[in-house]
Design a protein around this motif. Sequence first.
Motif, mmCIF file in Angstrom:
data_model
loop_
_atom_site.group_PDB
_atom_site.id
_atom_site.type_symbol
_atom_site.label_atom_id
_atom_site.label_comp_id
_atom_site.label_asym_id
_atom_site.label_seq_id
_atom_site.Cartn_x
_atom_site.Cartn_y
_atom_site.Cartn_z
ATOM 1 N N ALA A 45 0.843 -1.193 0.000
ATOM 2 C CA ALA A 45 0.000 0.000 0.000
ATOM 3 C C ALA A 45 0.877 1.241 0.000
ATOM 4 O O ALA A 45 1.840 1.307 0.758
ATOM 5 N N PRO A 46 0.577 2.173 -0.887
ATOM 6 C CA PRO A 46 1.390 3.386 -0.897
ATOM 7 C C PRO A 46 1.215 4.138 0.418
ATOM 8 O O PRO A 46 0.095 4.259 0.934
ATOM 9 N N GLU A 47 2.308 4.592 0.917
ATOM 10 C CA GLU A 47 2.249 5.335 2.178
ATOM 11 C C GLU A 47 1.516 6.650 1.946
ATOM 12 O O GLU A 47 1.935 7.459 1.108
ATOM 13 N N PRO A 48 0.422 6.864 2.593
ATOM 14 C CA PRO A 48 -0.256 8.140 2.381
ATOM 15 C C PRO A 48 0.603 9.262 2.955
ATOM 16 O O PRO A 48 1.281 9.075 3.968
ATOM 17 N N THR A 49 0.566 10.365 2.284
ATOM 18 C CA THR A 49 1.340 11.493 2.801
ATOM 19 C C THR A 49 0.678 12.034 4.053
ATOM 20 O O THR A 49 -0.467 11.714 4.357
ATOM 21 N N GLY A 50 1.401 12.869 4.757
ATOM 22 C CA GLY A 50 0.891 13.393 6.015
ATOM 23 C C GLY A 50 -0.440 14.100 5.864
ATOM 24 O O GLY A 50 -1.373 13.874 6.627
ATOM 25 N N VAL A 51 -0.534 14.914 4.826
ATOM 26 C CA VAL A 51 -1.764 15.697 4.636
ATOM 27 C C VAL A 51 -2.939 14.764 4.349
ATOM 28 O O VAL A 51 -4.023 14.905 4.906
ATOM 29 N N GLN A 52 -2.663 13.770 3.461
ATOM 30 C CA GLN A 52 -3.729 12.835 3.105
ATOM 31 C C GLN A 52 -4.200 12.064 4.332
ATOM 32 O O GLN A 52 -5.398 11.892 4.553
ATOM 33 N N GLN A 53 -3.204 11.601 5.078
ATOM 34 C CA GLN A 53 -3.529 10.852 6.291
ATOM 35 C C GLN A 53 -4.433 11.687 7.201
ATOM 36 O O GLN A 53 -5.450 11.219 7.695
ATOM 37 N N GLN A 54 -4.041 12.938 7.348
ATOM 38 C CA GLN A 54 -4.821 13.814 8.232
ATOM 39 C C GLN A 54 -6.225 14.034 7.692
ATOM 40 O O GLN A 54 -7.192 14.013 8.446
ATOM 41 N N LEU A 55 -6.301 14.227 6.369
ATOM 42 C CA LEU A 55 -7.608 14.459 5.749
ATOM 43 C C LEU A 55 -8.502 13.240 5.938
ATOM 44 O O LEU A 55 -9.672 13.347 6.316
ATOM 45 N N ALA A 56 -7.901 12.042 5.685
ATOM 46 C CA ALA A 56 -8.671 10.809 5.838
ATOM 47 C C ALA A 56 -9.129 10.640 7.285
ATOM 48 O O ALA A 56 -10.271 10.270 7.546
ATOM 49 N N PRO B 327 -23.739 7.122 5.410
ATOM 50 C CA PRO B 327 -22.383 6.991 5.964
ATOM 51 C C PRO B 327 -21.445 6.238 5.042
ATOM 52 O O PRO B 327 -20.239 6.422 5.084
ATOM 53 N N GLY B 328 -21.997 5.388 4.158
ATOM 54 C CA GLY B 328 -21.173 4.609 3.249
ATOM 55 C C GLY B 328 -20.360 5.483 2.307
ATOM 56 O O GLY B 328 -19.219 5.177 1.980
ATOM 57 N N ARG B 329 -20.941 6.605 1.907
ATOM 58 C CA ARG B 329 -20.240 7.464 0.953
ATOM 59 C C ARG B 329 -19.043 8.141 1.607
ATOM 60 O O ARG B 329 -17.982 8.262 1.007
ATOM 61 N N LEU B 330 -19.231 8.544 2.854
ATOM 62 C CA LEU B 330 -18.108 9.162 3.562
ATOM 63 C C LEU B 330 -16.999 8.142 3.778
ATOM 64 O O LEU B 330 -15.822 8.468 3.632
ATOM 65 N N ALA B 331 -17.398 6.918 4.112
ATOM 66 C CA ALA B 331 -16.406 5.870 4.339
ATOM 67 C C ALA B 331 -15.640 5.590 3.055
ATOM 68 O O ALA B 331 -14.420 5.417 3.077
ATOM 69 N N ALA B 332 -16.344 5.588 1.919
ATOM 70 C CA ALA B 332 -15.703 5.344 0.637
ATOM 71 C C ALA B 332 -14.699 6.448 0.332
ATOM 72 O O ALA B 332 -13.572 6.190 -0.103
ATOM 73 N N LEU B 333 -15.106 7.670 0.605
ATOM 74 C CA LEU B 333 -14.225 8.818 0.373
ATOM 75 C C LEU B 333 -12.977 8.707 1.239
ATOM 76 O O LEU B 333 -11.854 8.911 0.774
ATOM 77 N N GLU B 334 -13.204 8.319 2.476
ATOM 78 C CA GLU B 334 -12.092 8.178 3.420
ATOM 79 C C GLU B 334 -11.093 7.147 2.902
ATOM 80 O O GLU B 334 -9.880 7.380 2.888
ATOM 81 N N ASN B 335 -11.629 6.002 2.435
ATOM 82 C CA ASN B 335 -10.765 4.938 1.933
ATOM 83 C C ASN B 335 -10.020 5.370 0.693
ATOM 84 O O ASN B 335 -8.865 5.027 0.502
ATOM 85 N N ARG B 336 -10.721 6.133 -0.175
ATOM 86 C CA ARG B 336 -10.089 6.549 -1.416
ATOM 87 C C ARG B 336 -8.888 7.445 -1.127
ATOM 88 O O ARG B 336 -7.838 7.304 -1.733
ATOM 89 N N ILE B 337 -9.053 8.337 -0.164
ATOM 90 C CA ILE B 337 -7.942 9.226 0.166
ATOM 91 C C ILE B 337 -6.779 8.438 0.745
ATOM 92 O O ILE B 337 -5.628 8.672 0.431
ATOM 93 N N ARG B 338 -7.115 7.442 1.556
ATOM 94 C CA ARG B 338 -6.053 6.630 2.161
ATOM 95 C C ARG B 338 -5.303 5.822 1.105
ATOM 96 O O ARG B 338 -4.128 5.540 1.249
ATOM 97 N N ARG B 339 -6.007 5.389 0.040
ATOM 98 C CA ARG B 339 -5.417 4.479 -0.948
ATOM 99 C C ARG B 339 -4.618 5.195 -2.013
ATOM 100 O O ARG B 339 -3.679 4.641 -2.552
ATOM 101 N N THR B 340 -5.019 6.403 -2.383
ATOM 102 C CA THR B 340 -4.418 7.044 -3.552
ATOM 103 C C THR B 340 -2.917 7.129 -3.399
ATOM 104 O O THR B 340 -2.402 7.390 -2.334
ATOM 105 N N ASP B 341 -2.246 6.922 -4.545
ATOM 106 C CA ASP B 341 -0.793 6.995 -4.499
ATOM 107 C C ASP B 341 -0.396 8.442 -4.296
ATOM 108 O O ASP B 341 -0.953 9.345 -4.893
ATOM 109 N N GLY B 342 0.604 8.602 -3.433
ATOM 110 C CA GLY B 342 1.037 9.936 -3.067
ATOM 111 C C GLY B 342 1.571 10.662 -4.280
ATOM 112 O O GLY B 342 1.384 11.839 -4.450
#
Lengths: 328, 342
Positions: A45-56, B327-342
């Motif tokens: 899993a790509p390491e989320p950056t600090g900002v992303q982590q915080q946003l999530a 709540p599912g949509r927020l959870a999906a958004l949360e996961n998407r942000i966590r997954r995206t490549d930096g």
Amino acid sequence: MGERVMQEARVIPLRSPGQRRRMNRSVPSPVDSRPPVDPTPLRPAPEPTGVQQQLANAIGFLRKRLTGDYAVDEFGFDEQLTENVILPPLRMIYEKWFRVEAIGTENLPADGGALIVSNHSGTLPLDSVMTGIAVHDNTSPNRYLRMLGADLVFQVPVLGALARKTGQTLACGADAERLLTAGELVGVWPEGFKGVGKSFKDRYKLQRFGRGGFVSAALRTGVPIIPVSVVGAEEIYPKIGDIKPLARLLGFPYFPVTPTFPLLGPLGAVPLPSKWYIEFGEPIRTDRHDPADADDPMIVFNLSDQVRETIQQTLYRRLGQRPGIFRG
Amino acid sequence: MTPKVVLVTGAGGYVGAHLAARLAANPDIERVLGVDTAPPAKDLLKTMGRAEFVRADIRNPLIAKVISSARVDTVVHAATTANPPGPARRTAIKEMNVIGTMQLLAACQRSPQLRKLVVKSTAAVYGAGARVPAVCSEDMAPKDISSGGYAKDAVEVEGYVRGFTRRRPDVRVTTMRLTNMIGPGIDTVLTRYFALPVVPTVLGYDARVQLLHPEDALAVLERATTTDLPGVYNVGGDGVLTLSQAIRRAGRVGVPVPRVAMPTAARVFRNARVVDFSDDQIQFLNYGRVVDTTRLKQDFGFTPRWSTRQAFDDYVHGRGLRPVLDPGRLAALENRIRRTDG
């Protein structure tokens, strides 16, 4: 020698590859008979950056709040809200405005119940809030100070709800004993409004300690009493007058007049930036007494006086040592 | 001691009818009589099995004749209401609560075969307010009881029951103080309240709410009837929800109303015949109430199967309440942000 012992005992070794090879030769383990199955290679899993982590994290927090997915204890204490929303701004005031120095925090127990008894001052009870932060930030794992408040606190809209959400409850024997039995740190200010609303000329003079209900609660539950002395809180809103008719009209215990309030209006609500010292004294044990002593007025008043004297002496000592009201 | 002949009052209501049905399913009990002024609904009547319905009014002294002629040895008083779900005439309910209990207890007192009395009471007897302890245990005295609501009736009813216990020491009396019930099948003031499109709350206050699933309420009343465990017990699910949290879990929108305007808001809902807010209901929404169930678990030997949160979620799912914000949509958004490549 260890190897030989392991071979004899036929323990499947987990140590080194060398050991494992030797082991496999002598005793084929049933695991080896199966086709080797590699775990499905996972894309790291790509390491989320600090900002992303915080946003999530922020979205996750928001989702939990919006869907009511959080726990509240029977007193209404909402730890998630307190930790993430209430404490951070208060900590700013604690560190930057009052520059609180917490002394004797080693006297705070790491677990188990204890009753924290403190002097009360400052026209508005900011001293209790700051003591709560001192307790939280100087214990590990962080412990919350569960304060006991007057019924007036819970009658006031917003304030009452906030007090419950941050873990406070009504000052009564039942609630105090319940919290202490559950192993919580309970904070009590036995002077009550007499202490917090005393006039500036009486600063650092402890008021009467009521009926000693806090001692009874400690005796019944056998928890130690930790005397706390707060220096600096008396100067935040120097109360030089009291408009009694207005207080009566509004149902307040007093209506304070300070050098800035009500003269400067809302600006008068800004506390003066005095330097604070919060000293946690040595615990006074109560487990040597019989729980039945809680009904003996003599023992209760003696203990109550002992706590009061300790706080008063510490206050005088600290006052003598401090370099200035605002300096430090 | 298993009872032989049981009489259940309030058999026209949800709790009374279901309790009669449960007792009728017990082969050790010879006869189950359900008493009420109006018969239970058709579907309820079907589930009642061999339980007999007797149309009688407990406010009438004739109830004594029912008790003596059927040789009733156990009476379950489930006819009192502390929080009627819909708009109802205050005087009628008060009369059923207070006069009904008085007449029933008078009839019980004169009945020599009577061995046991089970009273369904309510946690509302503790009151609600800033001066009430956070967690009420059984021996606390009532505080801040409003004069206009039904909680006062419940306090009076319990007073009569205590008097009866003194006069008939041979009768084992069990009083169960139930917290507010919520569940998919039952109609209570809270099930109606949380189903409102916009839910009025008291501005600046957030009550702590403890709930009880009807299944647990019935199980606990059945246990009180079939076993000998005299005393007063609090009954409520484990855990607490705050009112705002419950509203969010149900996906509703809370509308804070200033406390002074609350009686007016209550009158609007009452006149619209949606939900009845009595004075103590408003107090409850203001401060909430939590009871200590240690005695129920240790002495009575009953642990509710549903926690407050589970009972509430069961209600939300059972009613099919759809959240405003998914709540599912927020959870999906949360996961998407966590997954995206930096």
